[in-house]
Each structure stands twice: as structure tokens, then as C-alpha cells.
Motif scaffolding. Structure first.
Motif, PDB file in Angstrom:
ATOM      1  N   GLY A  47       0.871  -1.204  -0.118  1.00 43.05           N
ATOM      2  CA  GLY A  47       0.016  -0.042  -0.141  1.00 43.05           C
ATOM      3  C   GLY A  47       0.888   1.251   0.107  1.00 43.05           C
ATOM      4  N   SER A  48       0.366   2.295  -0.348  1.00 43.23           N
ATOM      5  CA  SER A  48       0.716   3.781  -0.385  1.00 43.23           C
ATOM      6  C   SER A  48       1.240   4.151   0.968  1.00 43.23           C
ATOM      7  CB  SER A  48      -0.043   4.688  -0.962  1.00 43.23           C
ATOM      8  OG  SER A  48      -1.244   4.826  -0.042  1.00 43.23           O
ATOM      9  N   ASN A  49       0.870   3.769   2.053  1.00 41.84           N
ATOM     10  CA  ASN A  49       1.380   4.118   3.380  1.00 41.84           C
ATOM     11  C   ASN A  49       2.591   3.296   3.825  1.00 41.84           C
ATOM     12  OD1 ASN A  49      -0.906   5.594   3.652  1.00 41.84           O
ATOM     13  ND2 ASN A  49      -1.653   4.751   5.297  1.00 41.84           N
ATOM     14  N   LEU A  50       2.929   2.118   3.115  1.00 43.40           N
ATOM     15  CA  LEU A  50       4.101   1.546   3.677  1.00 43.40           C
ATOM     16  C   LEU A  50       5.502   1.939   3.534  1.00 43.40           C
ATOM     17  CD1 LEU A  50       4.957  -1.278   5.011  1.00 43.40           C
ATOM     18  CD2 LEU A  50       5.172  -2.116   2.642  1.00 43.40           C
ATOM     19  N   LEU A  51       6.163   2.222   4.840  1.00 42.08           N
ATOM     20  CA  LEU A  51       7.363   3.068   4.558  1.00 42.08           C
ATOM     21  C   LEU A  51       8.667   2.044   4.832  1.00 42.08           C
ATOM     22  CD1 LEU A  51       6.285   6.127   6.863  1.00 42.08           C
ATOM     23  CD2 LEU A  51       6.569   6.091   4.223  1.00 42.08           C
ATOM     24  N   ALA A  52       8.395   1.086   5.660  1.00 46.88           N
ATOM     25  CA  ALA A  52       9.551   0.138   6.299  1.00 46.88           C
ATOM     26  C   ALA A  52       9.116  -1.201   6.564  1.00 46.88           C
ATOM     27  CB  ALA A  52      10.080   0.675   7.508  1.00 46.88           C
ATOM     28  N   ILE A  53       9.975  -2.318   6.188  1.00 49.14           N
ATOM     29  CA  ILE A  53       9.636  -3.708   6.349  1.00 49.14           C
ATOM     30  C   ILE A  53      10.917  -4.009   7.175  1.00 49.14           C
ATOM     31  CG2 ILE A  53       9.678  -6.105   5.500  1.00 49.14           C
ATOM     32  CD1 ILE A  53       8.479  -4.703   3.117  1.00 49.14           C
ATOM     33  N   ALA A  54      10.755  -4.867   8.489  1.00 50.14           N
ATOM     34  CA  ALA A  54      11.914  -5.098   9.074  1.00 50.14           C
ATOM     35  C   ALA A  54      11.710  -6.603   9.269  1.00 50.14           C
ATOM     36  CB  ALA A  54      11.441  -4.387  10.512  1.00 50.14           C
ATOM     37  N   ARG A  55      12.950  -7.289   8.840  1.00 51.50           N
ATOM     38  CA  ARG A  55      12.934  -8.760   8.765  1.00 51.50           C
ATOM     39  C   ARG A  55      13.743  -8.974  10.299  1.00 51.50           C
ATOM     40  NH1 ARG A  55      14.076 -13.675   9.676  1.00 51.50           N
ATOM     41  NH2 ARG A  55      15.260 -15.196   8.267  1.00 51.50           N
ATOM     42  N   ALA A  56      13.041  -9.706  11.166  1.00 50.67           N
ATOM     43  CA  ALA A  56      13.605 -10.089  12.662  1.00 50.67           C
ATOM     44  C   ALA A  56      14.629 -11.153  12.404  1.00 50.67           C
ATOM     45  CB  ALA A  56      12.622 -10.540  13.472  1.00 50.67           C
ATOM     46  N   GLY A  57      15.628 -11.240  11.633  1.00 53.65           N
ATOM     47  CA  GLY A  57      16.491 -12.015  11.365  1.00 53.65           C
ATOM     48  C   GLY A  57      17.483 -11.480  10.155  1.00 53.65           C
ATOM     49  N   ALA A  58      18.418 -12.146   9.908  1.00 51.30           N
ATOM     50  CA  ALA A  58      19.628 -11.641   9.160  1.00 51.30           C
ATOM     51  C   ALA A  58      19.195 -11.895   7.400  1.00 51.30           C
ATOM     52  CB  ALA A  58      21.168 -12.362   9.294  1.00 51.30           C
ATOM     53  N   GLY A  59      18.753 -12.957   7.047  1.00 59.89           N
ATOM     54  CA  GLY A  59      18.432 -13.112   5.867  1.00 59.89           C
ATOM     55  C   GLY A  59      17.034 -12.383   5.225  1.00 59.89           C
ATOM     56  N   THR A  60      17.267 -12.060   3.856  1.00 60.49           N
ATOM     57  CA  THR A  60      16.046 -11.190   3.597  1.00 60.49           C
ATOM     58  C   THR A  60      15.508 -11.699   2.040  1.00 60.49           C
ATOM     59  OG1 THR A  60      17.773  -9.713   2.629  1.00 60.49           O
ATOM     60  CG2 THR A  60      16.459  -9.141   4.936  1.00 60.49           C
ATOM     61  N   ASN A  61      15.930 -13.212   1.931  1.00 57.05           N
ATOM     62  CA  ASN A  61      15.625 -13.396   0.477  1.00 57.05           C
ATOM     63  C   ASN A  61      13.991 -13.655   0.271  1.00 57.05           C
ATOM     64  OD1 ASN A  61      18.269 -13.713  -0.237  1.00 57.05           O
ATOM     65  ND2 ASN A  61      18.242 -16.040   0.505  1.00 57.05           N
ATOM     66  N   ASN A  62      13.212 -13.736   1.601  1.00 56.80           N
ATOM     67  CA  ASN A  62      11.653 -13.740   1.560  1.00 56.80           C
ATOM     68  C   ASN A  62      10.881 -12.262   1.173  1.00 56.80           C
ATOM     69  OD1 ASN A  62      12.682 -12.842   4.132  1.00 56.80           O
ATOM     70  ND2 ASN A  62      10.793 -13.411   4.884  1.00 56.80           N
ATOM     71  N   ILE A  63      11.942 -11.248   0.902  1.00 56.29           N
ATOM     72  CA  ILE A  63      11.537  -9.820   0.836  1.00 56.29           C
ATOM     73  C   ILE A  63      11.873  -9.164  -0.615  1.00 56.29           C
ATOM     74  CG2 ILE A  63      11.283  -7.761   1.730  1.00 56.29           C
ATOM     75  CD1 ILE A  63      11.969  -8.491   4.359  1.00 56.29           C
ATOM     76  N   PRO A  64      10.950  -8.750  -1.435  1.00 52.58           N
ATOM     77  CA  PRO A  64      11.409  -8.164  -2.615  1.00 52.58           C
ATOM     78  C   PRO A  64      12.048  -6.868  -2.718  1.00 52.58           C
ATOM     79  CG  PRO A  64       9.077  -7.731  -2.408  1.00 52.58           C
ATOM     80  CD  PRO A  64       9.554  -8.640  -1.293  1.00 52.58           C
ATOM     81  N   LYS A  65      13.357  -6.944  -2.262  1.00 53.99           N
ATOM     82  CA  LYS A  65      14.233  -5.872  -1.958  1.00 53.99           C
ATOM     83  C   LYS A  65      14.242  -4.735  -2.936  1.00 53.99           C
ATOM     84  CE  LYS A  65      17.639  -8.505  -0.903  1.00 53.99           C
ATOM     85  NZ  LYS A  65      16.814  -9.840  -0.596  1.00 53.99           N
TER      86      LYS A  65
END
Length: 378
Positions: A47-65
Motif C-alpha cells: 500500500g501507499s502508506n508502507l514505509l518500512a519492512i523489518a525482518r527479524a533475522g539476517a536473511g532477506t530472501n523472502n522480501i522483494p528488496k
């Protein structure tokens, strides 16, 4: 009020730190931030409001960076928060790879029902589980980040000779490394000189299959390989062939696949690296603190898609600008504004600028600059 969506269970010790100005729940419409552990976000629409995504861990392969960077969404991770948990499991893996503990336990179970004869059967059969001690052997560590350094130092304390390589080792990490650890010039040099090999690097196109038939052929006969970092760093077909020939004595991994399960001399753990209550708490605290600092003050700490930018607050207002790497255009748009503090950094094609001003600034003028992705005024 900030709305925060939890896609996985996040320890309350972390979310409680957000405070009364935050609503944190498992179901949120158009959130300002998302907290996640292992849930896949690759196909999510933001959504247009989204400013941040925080992964509680080191790997971020599950997030479309990359997609997030294009939309001005900062992706955080929590490097080092689970480092001790992984280190302890790697040390367990070193011992499991040497002493045939798993095989011995499974064999001992088969003796059930033999009554008083069990003791004699144990003494007669235990020789099949003989394995070498790790003391005095050489451990190769590829990747000397938060986890790799802890592993290297712990193995050194256990009496192993430790060699390592990391082309990007930071100065603080290098200073934490025990002086007995020998730094080599390449990953290949580490692989060819060690009795045990442990890998602690991210999975990228460059590191995929870094342990394959070609690199294994250059290793010592009977090498033991540990992978507690990422699936895909070790080629499963190559390591299975090497196990059959005896070139590799044991393979221990925290990332199972159907090829590896139930194979002789392969120990597969169900991704237990960070599965401790202490690690989950540490990750939750770090993730929530980073989100809070960014939402409230615009400071970026431990992002994987935008540069690290932190500036003490001054002036009346703070302007945060996500943009392509065109800082001169940002400066031009600030003409006539009383700037009391400003910091710009870039990461690849993307940059981030914090501007503290006296009085008001025309955010719309900044937003209209070619290459600007998002503007916030705090």
C-alpha cells in the motif's frame, strides 16, 4: 498513530518497545510498517502508506528488496541478533561431524529390549562409531561477519587452528577477531587448507554453488563441510558424489532438501540456527527499534536496500527524501530554505537524504524533482 502489521509471531519484548503511538497486529489495512520473520512477501502488493519492512533475522530472501527500493520502502534486517545462537549450533555441528554421535544414538536405540545384555552389546559395538577429535585440526571459515567471527574465535578457544577469508570484513569485525586466526587471500585458499569448512556468507548469484564438484576436488580428502548459512551455497549433487567416494567425510546442514534426507554421512537439521528464545527476543528488539527510529526520526540503521543514514535532529522540521542517486537536484530544490543539517548517502542506484531546516520547506517542490521517489516531513 502508526499501524504495524505482523506477518509472523514477533516477541512482545520487541513490540512493547514501540509504545502507545503504535498499533501492532496480525491484520492491518494499509500499514505504515511490516514486521516479518520467514513469511514470503515476494508476491505481496504494498500500500501507499508502507514505509518500512523489518525482518527479524539476517536473511532477506523472502522480501522483494529491489521492488521495495523502487517504491521508497526501506527494508531492515537484524544482523548479529541471532549470531550467538547460530555459533552454538555450528559448534555442535563440528562435533556431530566428527564423533558419529547421531549414528551412535540411532544404533543405541536398537538395543532396547536386551535387558542386562545391553552393556556388553554397547562395549562390543561402539568401535564402529569412532571419530576424530577437533582439537588441533584446521577449521576454515568463509565469511567473517557477526556469526563467522564468533565461530572462528570459539573454535580457536577449543584448540583448533582457524583460517578464514572475507573480502568485505569490516574494521570493527577484524578487531574482534582473535589474533591466532589466520586470514587467507581467497575462499579457495581456505577450502584447500582445512579439515573442516564452515560457510557464513549470503546467497547471491556470485556465492550460489560456491561449494561444487570443482571446489570439492581441490579440498583435502576426508574434509567435513558445514552449511548453517543458506541453502544453495553447497551443491547437493556434488557433495553427495563426494560423500560416496570418501572425498567428503561428512556434510552437516541446517537446510534440508529431498536429495539430502536419509543419505549416509549427511546430517540435516530443520533450520534451527536462530531457534532460541534469546535469539528471537534479540531480533524482535532490534527490528522494532529500527522501525521506530526510522518512522519517528527518519534515521536508517541496518537497511539492505537503502544506505545507512543517521543525523541528530536540529532545526524545526526534518525532511526525508528517498531518491535515485541525484543529490545535486535535491540541493537545487532547497534553494531559499534555511538548512541547519543535511546528510546524503547512496547505495547503488538509490540514495537517501535527511535535511533539517528552520521554518518551513516546500515538500511538493522536492517531490517534483526528477528521480525523487518519496518525501516525508517529520
Amino acid at each position: 498513530m502508526y499501524n504495524v502489521l505482523k506477518l509472523n509471531k514477533i516477541a512482545a519484548i520487541g513490540t512493547d518497545r514501540l509504545g502507545a503511538d503504535y498499533s501492532c497486529a496480525d491484520s492491518v489495512e494499509n500499514p505504515d510498517a511490516i514486521l516479518v520473520r520467514s513469511a514470503s512477501m515476494l508476491d505481496m502488493e504494498f500500500g501507499s502508506n508502507l514505509l518500512a519492512i523489518a525482518r527479524a533475522g539476517a536473511g532477506t530472501n523472502n522480501i522483494p528488496k529491489d521492488k521495495c527500493a523502487e517504491q521508497g520502502i526501506v527494508v531492515f534486517n537484524t544482523p548479529g541478533a541471532n549470531a550467538n545462537a547460530v555459533k552454538e549450533l555450528v559448534l555442535a555441528g563440528l562435533l556431530l561431524s566428527s564423533r558419529k554421535v547421531v549414528e551412535g544414538i540411532e544404533w543405541a536405540k536398537t538395543l532396547k529390549g536386551n535387558g542386562d545384555a545391553v552393556g556388553k552389546m554397547v562395549e562390543k559395538g561402539k568401535s564402529q562409531f569412532v571419530g576424530p577429535e577437533i582439537m588441533g585440526k584446521t577449521l576454515g571459515v568463509i565469511g567473517l561477519g557477526a556469526i563467522g567471527i564468533l565461530v572462528a574465535n570459539a573454535a580457536d578457544a577449543l584448540g583448533m587452528k582457524v583460517v578464514g577469508f572475507d573480502p568485505f570484513v569490516s574494521v570493527p569485525n577484524a578487531l574482534r577477531l582473535n589474533p591466532d586466526v589466520t586470514l587467507l587471500k581467497s575462499a579457495e585458499e581456505v577450502m584447500t587448507s582445512c579439515d573442516y569448512l564452515t560457510i557464513h556468507v549470503p546467497l547471491t548469484p556470485e556465492t550460489k554453488d560456491m561449494v561444487d564438484a570443482e571446489t570439492i576436488a581441490k579440498m583435502k580428502d576426508g574434509v567435513r563441510i558445514l552449511n548453517y548459512s543458506r541453502d544453495g551455497l553447497v551443491n547437493a549433487d556434488a557433495v553427495l558424489e563426494a560423500l560416496k567416494s570418501g572425498k567428503v567425510a561428512k556434510y552437516v546442514t541446517d537446510f534440508g532438501n529431498d536429495k539430502l534426507l536419509c543419505e549416509e554421512n549427511v546430517i540435516v537439521l530443520p533450520h534451527l540456527g536462530a531457534s532460541t528464545p534469546e535469539s528471537e527476543d534479540n531480533c524482535a528488539v532490534m527490528a522494532c527499534d529500527q522501525v521506530k527510529e526510522y518512522l519517528e526520526n527518519g534515521n536508517i540503521i541496518n537497511s539492505v536496500n537503502y544506505p545507512a543514514v543517521s543525523l541528530p535532529r536540529s532545526g524545526d522540521k526534518r525532511i526525508c527524501v528517498m531518491h535515485k542517486n541525484v543529490p545535486e537536484r535535491i540541493s537545487d530544490a532547497l534553494s531559499g530554505v534555511t538548512v541547519v543539517g543535511m546528510l546524503t548517502k547512496n547505495r547503488g542506484d538509490y540514495a537517501y537524504t535527511i535535511v533539517d531546516v528552520k521554518g518551513d520547506a516546500d515538500a511538493d517542490k522536492l517531490a517534483a524533482v526528477d528521480g525523487v521517489i518519496k518525501v516525508r516531513v517529520l
